[in-house]
Scaffold this motif. Structure first.
Motif, PDB file in Angstrom:
ATOM      1  N   GLY A 187       0.986  -1.312   0.009  1.00 26.47           N
ATOM      2  CA  GLY A 187      -0.063   0.006  -0.133  1.00 26.47           C
ATOM      3  C   GLY A 187       0.887   1.280  -0.046  1.00 26.47           C
ATOM      4  O   GLY A 187       2.178   1.177  -0.115  1.00 26.47           O
ATOM      5  N   ASP A 188       0.271   2.391   0.212  1.00 20.17           N
ATOM      6  CA  ASP A 188       1.198   3.600   0.267  1.00 20.17           C
ATOM      7  C   ASP A 188       1.989   3.735   1.576  1.00 20.17           C
ATOM      8  O   ASP A 188       1.747   2.950   2.469  1.00 20.17           O
ATOM      9  CB  ASP A 188       0.170   4.966   0.028  1.00 20.17           C
ATOM     10  N   ASN A 189       2.687   4.774   1.745  1.00 22.39           N
ATOM     11  CA  ASN A 189       3.508   5.080   2.995  1.00 22.39           C
ATOM     12  C   ASN A 189       2.762   5.121   4.137  1.00 22.39           C
ATOM     13  O   ASN A 189       3.440   5.271   5.040  1.00 22.39           O
ATOM     14  CB  ASN A 189       4.654   6.038   2.450  1.00 22.39           C
ATOM     15  N   ASP A 190       1.680   5.154   4.144  1.00 23.25           N
ATOM     16  CA  ASP A 190       0.970   5.073   5.496  1.00 23.25           C
ATOM     17  C   ASP A 190       1.344   3.646   6.249  1.00 23.25           C
ATOM     18  O   ASP A 190       0.778   3.512   7.271  1.00 23.25           O
ATOM     19  CB  ASP A 190      -0.534   5.158   5.326  1.00 23.25           C
ATOM     20  N   ILE A 191       1.434   2.536   5.300  1.00 26.04           N
ATOM     21  CA  ILE A 191       1.606   1.171   5.780  1.00 26.04           C
ATOM     22  C   ILE A 191       3.040   1.190   6.489  1.00 26.04           C
ATOM     23  O   ILE A 191       3.982   1.606   6.127  1.00 26.04           O
ATOM     24  CB  ILE A 191       1.656   0.256   4.641  1.00 26.04           C
ATOM     25  N   ARG A 192       2.973   0.494   7.607  1.00 23.74           N
ATOM     26  CA  ARG A 192       4.233  -0.158   8.084  1.00 23.74           C
ATOM     27  C   ARG A 192       4.271  -1.597   7.886  1.00 23.74           C
ATOM     28  O   ARG A 192       3.498  -2.372   8.413  1.00 23.74           O
ATOM     29  CB  ARG A 192       4.171   0.047   9.626  1.00 23.74           C
ATOM     30  N   LEU A 193       4.892  -2.004   6.834  1.00 25.04           N
ATOM     31  CA  LEU A 193       4.797  -2.934   6.161  1.00 25.04           C
ATOM     32  C   LEU A 193       5.047  -4.162   6.779  1.00 25.04           C
ATOM     33  O   LEU A 193       4.413  -5.601   6.891  1.00 25.04           O
ATOM     34  CB  LEU A 193       5.713  -3.302   4.785  1.00 25.04           C
ATOM     35  N   HIS A 194       6.030  -4.319   7.968  1.00 26.26           N
ATOM     36  CA  HIS A 194       6.358  -5.626   8.741  1.00 26.26           C
ATOM     37  C   HIS A 194       5.119  -5.706   9.541  1.00 26.26           C
ATOM     38  O   HIS A 194       5.144  -6.799  10.336  1.00 26.26           O
ATOM     39  CB  HIS A 194       7.742  -5.132   9.702  1.00 26.26           C
ATOM     40  N   ARG A 195       4.243  -4.925   9.826  1.00 25.87           N
ATOM     41  CA  ARG A 195       2.857  -4.835  10.858  1.00 25.87           C
ATOM     42  C   ARG A 195       1.731  -5.282  10.127  1.00 25.87           C
ATOM     43  O   ARG A 195       0.600  -5.585  10.707  1.00 25.87           O
ATOM     44  CB  ARG A 195       2.686  -3.724  11.516  1.00 25.87           C
ATOM     45  N   VAL A 196       1.793  -5.569   8.549  1.00 24.47           N
ATOM     46  CA  VAL A 196       0.749  -5.930   7.901  1.00 24.47           C
ATOM     47  C   VAL A 196       0.774  -7.415   7.368  1.00 24.47           C
ATOM     48  O   VAL A 196       0.282  -7.886   6.222  1.00 24.47           O
ATOM     49  CB  VAL A 196       0.413  -4.878   6.941  1.00 24.47           C
ATOM     50  N   ASP A 197       1.947  -8.128   7.833  1.00 20.85           N
ATOM     51  CA  ASP A 197       1.834  -9.647   7.438  1.00 20.85           C
ATOM     52  C   ASP A 197       0.661 -10.070   7.890  1.00 20.85           C
ATOM     53  O   ASP A 197       0.477 -10.234   9.184  1.00 20.85           O
ATOM     54  CB  ASP A 197       3.243  -9.979   8.055  1.00 20.85           C
ATOM     55  N   PRO A 198       0.090 -10.885   7.073  1.00 22.56           N
ATOM     56  CA  PRO A 198      -1.303 -11.410   7.501  1.00 22.56           C
ATOM     57  C   PRO A 198      -1.083 -12.570   8.526  1.00 22.56           C
ATOM     58  O   PRO A 198      -2.421 -12.989   9.206  1.00 22.56           O
ATOM     59  CB  PRO A 198      -2.007 -11.930   6.169  1.00 22.56           C
ATOM     60  N   THR A 199      -0.193 -13.069   8.670  1.00 23.57           N
ATOM     61  CA  THR A 199      -0.023 -14.107   9.827  1.00 23.57           C
ATOM     62  C   THR A 199      -0.066 -13.495  11.326  1.00 23.57           C
ATOM     63  O   THR A 199      -0.365 -14.265  12.053  1.00 23.57           O
ATOM     64  CB  THR A 199       1.513 -14.904   9.651  1.00 23.57           C
ATOM     65  N   HIS A 200       0.033 -12.296  11.298  1.00 25.81           N
ATOM     66  CA  HIS A 200      -0.343 -11.575  12.641  1.00 25.81           C
ATOM     67  C   HIS A 200      -1.780 -12.016  13.164  1.00 25.81           C
ATOM     68  O   HIS A 200      -2.188 -11.555  14.376  1.00 25.81           O
ATOM     69  CB  HIS A 200      -0.213  -9.977  12.644  1.00 25.81           C
ATOM     70  N   LEU A 201      -2.611 -12.339  12.147  1.00 28.94           N
ATOM     71  CA  LEU A 201      -4.226 -12.452  12.421  1.00 28.94           C
ATOM     72  C   LEU A 201      -4.220 -13.834  12.908  1.00 28.94           C
ATOM     73  O   LEU A 201      -5.464 -14.301  12.930  1.00 28.94           O
ATOM     74  CB  LEU A 201      -4.756 -12.035  10.913  1.00 28.94           C
ATOM     75  N   THR A 202      -3.126 -14.630  13.013  1.00 32.23           N
ATOM     76  CA  THR A 202      -3.486 -15.858  13.192  1.00 32.23           C
ATOM     77  C   THR A 202      -4.522 -16.449  14.430  1.00 32.23           C
ATOM     78  O   THR A 202      -5.134 -17.119  14.476  1.00 32.23           O
ATOM     79  CB  THR A 202      -2.319 -16.779  13.657  1.00 32.23           C
ATOM     80  N   ASP A 203      -4.037 -15.703  15.609  1.00 30.56           N
ATOM     81  CA  ASP A 203      -4.921 -15.936  16.751  1.00 30.56           C
ATOM     82  C   ASP A 203      -6.310 -15.421  16.655  1.00 30.56           C
ATOM     83  O   ASP A 203      -7.087 -16.045  16.878  1.00 30.56           O
ATOM     84  CB  ASP A 203      -4.447 -15.482  18.042  1.00 30.56           C
ATOM     85  N   TRP A 204      -6.396 -14.284  15.941  1.00 33.69           N
ATOM     86  CA  TRP A 204      -7.738 -13.772  15.673  1.00 33.69           C
ATOM     87  C   TRP A 204      -8.567 -14.863  14.822  1.00 33.69           C
ATOM     88  O   TRP A 204      -9.701 -15.021  15.054  1.00 33.69           O
ATOM     89  CB  TRP A 204      -7.686 -12.417  15.053  1.00 33.69           C
ATOM     90  N   LEU A 205      -8.023 -15.318  13.920  1.00 39.22           N
ATOM     91  CA  LEU A 205      -8.543 -16.324  12.914  1.00 39.22           C
ATOM     92  C   LEU A 205      -9.032 -17.584  13.637  1.00 39.22           C
ATOM     93  O   LEU A 205     -10.127 -18.136  13.259  1.00 39.22           O
ATOM     94  CB  LEU A 205      -7.538 -16.926  11.632  1.00 39.22           C
ATOM     95  N   HIS A 206      -8.393 -18.087  14.520  1.00 40.03           N
ATOM     96  CA  HIS A 206      -8.674 -18.998  15.316  1.00 40.03           C
ATOM     97  C   HIS A 206      -9.889 -18.683  16.433  1.00 40.03           C
ATOM     98  O   HIS A 206     -10.909 -19.654  16.400  1.00 40.03           O
ATOM     99  CB  HIS A 206      -7.519 -19.421  16.405  1.00 40.03           C
ATOM    100  N   LEU A 207     -10.018 -17.560  16.774  1.00 41.49           N
ATOM    101  CA  LEU A 207     -11.091 -17.170  17.525  1.00 41.49           C
ATOM    102  C   LEU A 207     -12.368 -17.064  16.604  1.00 41.49           C
ATOM    103  O   LEU A 207     -13.327 -16.971  17.042  1.00 41.49           O
ATOM    104  CB  LEU A 207     -10.781 -15.807  18.326  1.00 41.49           C
ATOM    105  N   THR A 208     -12.311 -16.666  15.494  1.00 46.74           N
ATOM    106  CA  THR A 208     -13.324 -16.338  14.423  1.00 46.74           C
ATOM    107  C   THR A 208     -13.751 -17.556  13.631  1.00 46.74           C
ATOM    108  O   THR A 208     -14.480 -17.415  12.607  1.00 46.74           O
ATOM    109  CB  THR A 208     -12.894 -15.151  13.698  1.00 46.74           C
ATOM    110  N   SER A 209     -12.921 -18.715  13.842  1.00 48.19           N
ATOM    111  CA  SER A 209     -13.129 -19.906  12.916  1.00 48.19           C
ATOM    112  C   SER A 209     -14.567 -20.132  12.908  1.00 48.19           C
ATOM    113  O   SER A 209     -15.361 -20.047  13.901  1.00 48.19           O
ATOM    114  CB  SER A 209     -12.523 -21.051  13.515  1.00 48.19           C
TER     115      SER A 209
END
Length: 388
Positions: free
Chosen positions: A231-253
């Motif tokens: 995305g544009d430079n508002d993004i902090r790229l290291h923080r938008v790796d989708p694997t950060h969502l892993t625990d949330w995906l477990h909770l919303t399965s």
């Protein structure tokens, strides 16, 4: 002679499951160049001198009756001569996209509505509601901190009841990144966060309130699109790796489909999540027109290394410039077609399987997830004959 996979994909009506409208005004050089890039236009450095700028001159110039690789000045002059309505019509119809799911939440420029976009393309359009816009409108309208959570949910419920809404979207990637506490925030946590945010208003960047939005999406029950990666430079790229969502995906399965948009450079991480979580799907939209048809196959190959074939969708994420609708579709068709045809040639895939996968990714997967009607019978639109 039987059509190749590339030929079949070239004739396939696409469902663009995530895109934006196009600009309706004339674009001068500065405005056009600003839309060419996710970055800034720096003095002495033209966005035309990028992979996407070269792709525009190579693949879009013929649609303006210009030779391939026409100089930027000639390209822009011809665009102005034709006018925005004709330019938009040519590129949108040439893309061969029959259905558009339009994110209406980002409008720094005057853009076509979903209906106007569909009419210019000769297709159909649906709306994707951006949740941060809903929350920010609630704040701007005036609400007490202890009422914010319920008011935000009620506003979101009202927004998704609009005719033609098929999904919601969050830009949490831009606001906080994904390295958030995955749990649903408690009521008092929402109230306290609202107490700090509401007096200042503006962009929603409070982590607790962003989490509240993500869980509101779960409660709404519609598919949730999440910007990830590029995305544009508002993004902090290291923080938008989708694997950060892993625990949330477990909770919303078992709740709602989660659509990971764009993904680059995390297409492999997104593929992992799609392989291990039933509710996760992905695309590589935006990425494809920026890398261009020449590199689209490489990106798609990485995205499809382990992704179940019913989990890949097509999107352009085209915004502002109708050229991006064309380039996204062209790069997707050529990249996926070459990838599948190579596997057929190597006897790693049967031709019927390859055609089935192409149809799934090009439209059927999106129709199934969003509950869209099946395509009707009829001849291929004339625009599939790309003037080259």
């Amino acid at each position: 002679m039987r059509a190749t996979v590339q030929e079949a994909l070239a004739a396939l009506p696409l469902v663009d499951h995530h895109c934006h409208g196009v600009v309706t005004a004339d674009l001068g050089r500065a405005d056009f160049e600003s839309l060419l890039t996710e970055g800034a236009a720096w003095p002495g450095i033209s966005p035309f001198d990028t992979p996407v700028g070269v792709s525009v001159r190579r693949h879009c110039a013929p649609l303006l009756d210009l030779p391939r690789h026409a100089p930027a000045d000639d390209y822009l002059a011809r665009r102005t001569e034709l006018g925005p309505r004709e330019v938009n019509r040519r590129f949108l119809t040439a893309a061969g996209t029959d259905v558009f799911c339009v994110d209406t939440g980002y409008t720094p420029h005057p853009l076509t509505s979903p209906q106007e976009l569909a009419e210019a393309a000769g297709g159909a359009a649906y709306e994707v509601v951006r949740l941060e816009n809903v929350a920010e409108a609630v704040a701007a309208g005036g609400v007490e901190p202890d009422e914010y959570g319920a008011a935000c949910r009620a506003a979101a419920e009202e927004a998704v009841r609009r005719p033609g809404v098929v999904a919601v979207k969050s830009v949490a990637a831009y606001r906080t990144g994904f390295d958030l506490d995955p749990a649903r925030p408690a009521g008092e946590e929402v109230v306290e966060a609202a107490r700090h945010w509401l007096p200042q208003g503006g962009r929603l960047t409070d982590p607790a309130l962003v989490r509240h939005l993500l869980w509101t999406a779960v409660d709404l029950g519609l598919p949730l699109q999440l910007h990830t990666g590029f995305g544009d430079n508002d993004i902090r790229l290291h923080r938008v790796d989708p694997t950060h969502l892993t625990d949330w995906l477990h909770l919303t399965s078992g709740t709602i489909p989660v659509l990971l948009l764009h993904c680059w450079p995390y297409q492999r991480q997104a593929a992992y999540l799609a392989a291990v979580f039933e509710q996760v799907y992905l695309d590589v939209g935006l990425t494809l027109h920026h890398v261009g048809p020449a590199r689209a196959r490489a990106v798609l190959e990485e995205a499809l290394e382990i992704t179940p074939f019913r989990k890949l969708l097509y999107s352009s994420d085209a915004y502002g410039m109708a050229e991006f609708h064309l380039l996204g579709a062209l790069a997707f068709r050529q990249g996926l077609g070459a990838l599948l045809q190579a596997r057929v040639a190597a006897d790693e895939l049967s031709r019927p399987d390859a055609l089935r996968i192409a149809a799934w990714a090009g439209g059927d997967n999106a129709r199934r997830l969003y509950g869209l009607p099946a395509p009707g019978p009829g001849p291929d639109p004339v625009p599939r004959q790309h003037r080259d």
